[in-house]
Design a protein around this motif. Structure first.
Motif, PDB file in Angstrom:
ATOM      1  N   ALA A 191       0.847  -1.189   0.000  1.00 53.73           N
ATOM      2  CA  ALA A 191       0.000   0.000   0.000  1.00 53.73           C
ATOM      3  C   ALA A 191       0.885   1.242   0.000  1.00 53.73           C
ATOM      4  N   PRO A 192       0.362   2.376  -0.456  1.00 48.19           N
ATOM      5  CA  PRO A 192       1.158   3.609  -0.483  1.00 48.19           C
ATOM      6  C   PRO A 192       1.724   3.944   0.893  1.00 48.19           C
ATOM      7  N   GLY A 193       3.024   4.181   0.938  1.00 46.88           N
ATOM      8  CA  GLY A 193       3.678   4.564   2.177  1.00 46.88           C
ATOM      9  C   GLY A 193       3.917   3.438   3.154  1.00 46.88           C
ATOM     10  N   LYS A 194       3.647   2.201   2.730  1.00 43.96           N
ATOM     11  CA  LYS A 194       3.817   1.065   3.636  1.00 43.96           C
ATOM     12  C   LYS A 194       4.776   0.039   3.052  1.00 43.96           C
ATOM     13  N   GLU A 195       5.260  -0.833   3.920  1.00 42.24           N
ATOM     14  CA  GLU A 195       6.125  -1.915   3.477  1.00 42.24           C
ATOM     15  C   GLU A 195       5.304  -2.975   2.736  1.00 42.24           C
ATOM     16  N   ARG A 196       5.983  -3.703   1.880  1.00 37.36           N
ATOM     17  CA  ARG A 196       5.332  -4.824   1.214  1.00 37.36           C
ATOM     18  C   ARG A 196       4.998  -5.892   2.254  1.00 37.36           C
ATOM     19  N   GLU A 197       3.784  -6.439   2.174  1.00 26.23           N
ATOM     20  CA  GLU A 197       3.374  -7.448   3.141  1.00 26.23           C
ATOM     21  C   GLU A 197       2.881  -8.694   2.429  1.00 26.23           C
ATOM     22  N   TRP A 198       3.094  -9.811   3.093  1.00 26.72           N
ATOM     23  CA  TRP A 198       2.645 -11.091   2.563  1.00 26.72           C
ATOM     24  C   TRP A 198       1.132 -11.206   2.707  1.00 26.72           C
ATOM     25  N   VAL A 199       0.513 -11.885   1.698  1.00 26.92           N
ATOM     26  CA  VAL A 199      -0.945 -12.033   1.690  1.00 26.92           C
ATOM     27  C   VAL A 199      -1.352 -13.508   1.770  1.00 26.92           C
ATOM     28  N   ALA A 200      -0.789 -14.325   0.879  1.00 20.98           N
ATOM     29  CA  ALA A 200      -1.209 -15.724   0.824  1.00 20.98           C
ATOM     30  C   ALA A 200      -0.174 -16.539   0.075  1.00 20.98           C
ATOM     31  N   THR A 201      -0.164 -17.841   0.331  1.00 16.03           N
ATOM     32  CA  THR A 201       0.768 -18.768  -0.318  1.00 16.03           C
ATOM     33  C   THR A 201       0.050 -20.051  -0.666  1.00 16.03           C
ATOM     34  N   ILE A 202       0.464 -20.658  -1.782  1.00 10.21           N
ATOM     35  CA  ILE A 202      -0.018 -21.982  -2.145  1.00 10.21           C
ATOM     36  C   ILE A 202       1.160 -22.797  -2.650  1.00 10.21           C
ATOM     37  N   THR A 203       1.246 -24.042  -2.188  1.00 12.82           N
ATOM     38  CA  THR A 203       2.309 -24.924  -2.645  1.00 12.82           C
ATOM     39  C   THR A 203       1.847 -25.741  -3.843  1.00 12.82           C
ATOM     40  N   THR A 204       2.783 -26.406  -4.492  1.00 13.31           N
ATOM     41  CA  THR A 204       2.420 -27.257  -5.618  1.00 13.31           C
ATOM     42  C   THR A 204       1.545 -28.413  -5.157  1.00 13.31           C
ATOM     43  N   GLY A 205       1.624 -28.743  -3.877  1.00 16.91           N
ATOM     44  CA  GLY A 205       0.786 -29.790  -3.322  1.00 16.91           C
ATOM     45  C   GLY A 205      -0.587 -29.325  -2.900  1.00 16.91           C
ATOM     46  N   GLY A 206      -0.841 -28.025  -3.021  1.00 17.81           N
ATOM     47  CA  GLY A 206      -2.162 -27.489  -2.697  1.00 17.81           C
ATOM     48  C   GLY A 206      -2.314 -26.959  -1.287  1.00 17.81           C
ATOM     49  N   LEU A 207      -1.240 -26.979  -0.505  1.00 21.68           N
ATOM     50  CA  LEU A 207      -1.330 -26.399   0.835  1.00 21.68           C
ATOM     51  C   LEU A 207      -1.420 -24.878   0.718  1.00 21.68           C
ATOM     52  N   THR A 208      -2.232 -24.276   1.571  1.00 19.04           N
ATOM     53  CA  THR A 208      -2.403 -22.823   1.517  1.00 19.04           C
ATOM     54  C   THR A 208      -2.205 -22.194   2.893  1.00 19.04           C
ATOM     55  N   TYR A 233      -2.754 -18.066   4.762  1.00 27.56           N
ATOM     56  CA  TYR A 233      -3.255 -16.723   4.534  1.00 27.56           C
ATOM     57  C   TYR A 233      -2.900 -15.798   5.690  1.00 27.56           C
ATOM     58  N   ALA A 234      -2.700 -14.540   5.356  1.00 32.41           N
ATOM     59  CA  ALA A 234      -2.569 -13.521   6.400  1.00 32.41           C
ATOM     60  C   ALA A 234      -3.920 -13.363   7.092  1.00 32.41           C
ATOM     61  N   ASP A 235      -3.887 -13.054   8.365  1.00 32.32           N
ATOM     62  CA  ASP A 235      -5.134 -12.923   9.124  1.00 32.32           C
ATOM     63  C   ASP A 235      -6.053 -11.871   8.512  1.00 32.32           C
ATOM     64  N   SER A 236      -5.468 -10.836   7.934  1.00 29.70           N
ATOM     65  CA  SER A 236      -6.263  -9.724   7.405  1.00 29.70           C
ATOM     66  C   SER A 236      -7.103 -10.113   6.198  1.00 29.70           C
ATOM     67  N   VAL A 237      -6.778 -11.229   5.541  1.00 28.74           N
ATOM     68  CA  VAL A 237      -7.522 -11.625   4.339  1.00 28.74           C
ATOM     69  C   VAL A 237      -8.188 -12.984   4.492  1.00 28.74           C
ATOM     70  N   LYS A 238      -7.924 -13.659   5.593  1.00 25.11           N
ATOM     71  CA  LYS A 238      -8.471 -15.000   5.800  1.00 25.11           C
ATOM     72  C   LYS A 238     -10.003 -14.962   5.744  1.00 25.11           C
ATOM     73  N   GLY A 239     -10.576 -15.876   4.979  1.00 25.76           N
ATOM     74  CA  GLY A 239     -12.027 -15.924   4.835  1.00 25.76           C
ATOM     75  C   GLY A 239     -12.555 -15.079   3.706  1.00 25.76           C
ATOM     76  N   ARG A 240     -11.730 -14.199   3.172  1.00 23.73           N
ATOM     77  CA  ARG A 240     -12.164 -13.326   2.064  1.00 23.73           C
ATOM     78  C   ARG A 240     -11.400 -13.620   0.774  1.00 23.73           C
ATOM     79  N   PHE A 241     -10.139 -13.984   0.890  1.00 21.79           N
ATOM     80  CA  PHE A 241      -9.294 -14.252  -0.270  1.00 21.79           C
ATOM     81  C   PHE A 241      -9.065 -15.749  -0.402  1.00 21.79           C
ATOM     82  N   THR A 242      -8.934 -16.212  -1.642  1.00 18.72           N
ATOM     83  CA  THR A 242      -8.624 -17.605  -1.913  1.00 18.72           C
ATOM     84  C   THR A 242      -7.518 -17.677  -2.957  1.00 18.72           C
ATOM     85  N   VAL A 243      -6.452 -18.384  -2.615  1.00 21.52           N
ATOM     86  CA  VAL A 243      -5.339 -18.556  -3.545  1.00 21.52           C
ATOM     87  C   VAL A 243      -5.471 -19.920  -4.215  1.00 21.52           C
TER      88      VAL A 243
END
Length: 119
Positions: free
Chosen positions: A40-57, A59-69
């Motif tokens: 975001a403007p004026g902020k550090e880059r932050e992690w949001v979500a990850t998915i492995t080749t095996g399908g493990l996922t 999520y950051a707490d701020s997006v959990k339940g709203r975002f799907t990787v």
């Protein structure tokens, strides 16, 4: 050398949805997971979500339940489905490759895709 191209960003109203894509090309040696980050403007880059080749996922707490990787291995593409968007989700979104669910970014950053959530 892996190249990452993010797309799918745009302007959306609060409560709306967007689907981001991350197309990867090149050699994927040592990469077995894809992650999404945002800055975001004026902020550090932050992690949001990850998915492995095996399908493990994960999520950051701020997006959990709203975002799907998700990912399509055949297309070397990762996706981020974003629902119930909030103004605080406004940022440039980036993807990157890593080793493992809790790894760190290993690739050069792409140009990102802008997501703006505003009435």
């Amino acid at each position: 050398q892996v190249q990452l191209v993010e797309s799918g960003g745009g302007l959306v109203q609060p409560g709306g949805s967007l689907r981001l894509s991350c197309a990867a090309s090149g050699s994927f040696f040592s990469i077995n997971a894809m992650a999404w980050y945002r800055q975001a403007p004026g902020k550090e880059r932050e992690w949001v979500a990850t998915i492995t080749t095996g399908g493990l996922t994960n999520y950051a707490d701020s997006v959990k339940g709203r975002f799907t990787v998700s990912r399509d291995g055949a297309k070397n593409t990762a996706y981020l489905q974003m629902n119930s968007l909030k103004p605080e989700d406004t940022a440039v979104y980036y993807c990157n490759g890593q080793r493992g669910l809790l790894g760190v970014p290993r690739l050069s950053w792409g140009q990102g895709t802008q997501v703006t959530v505003s009435p």
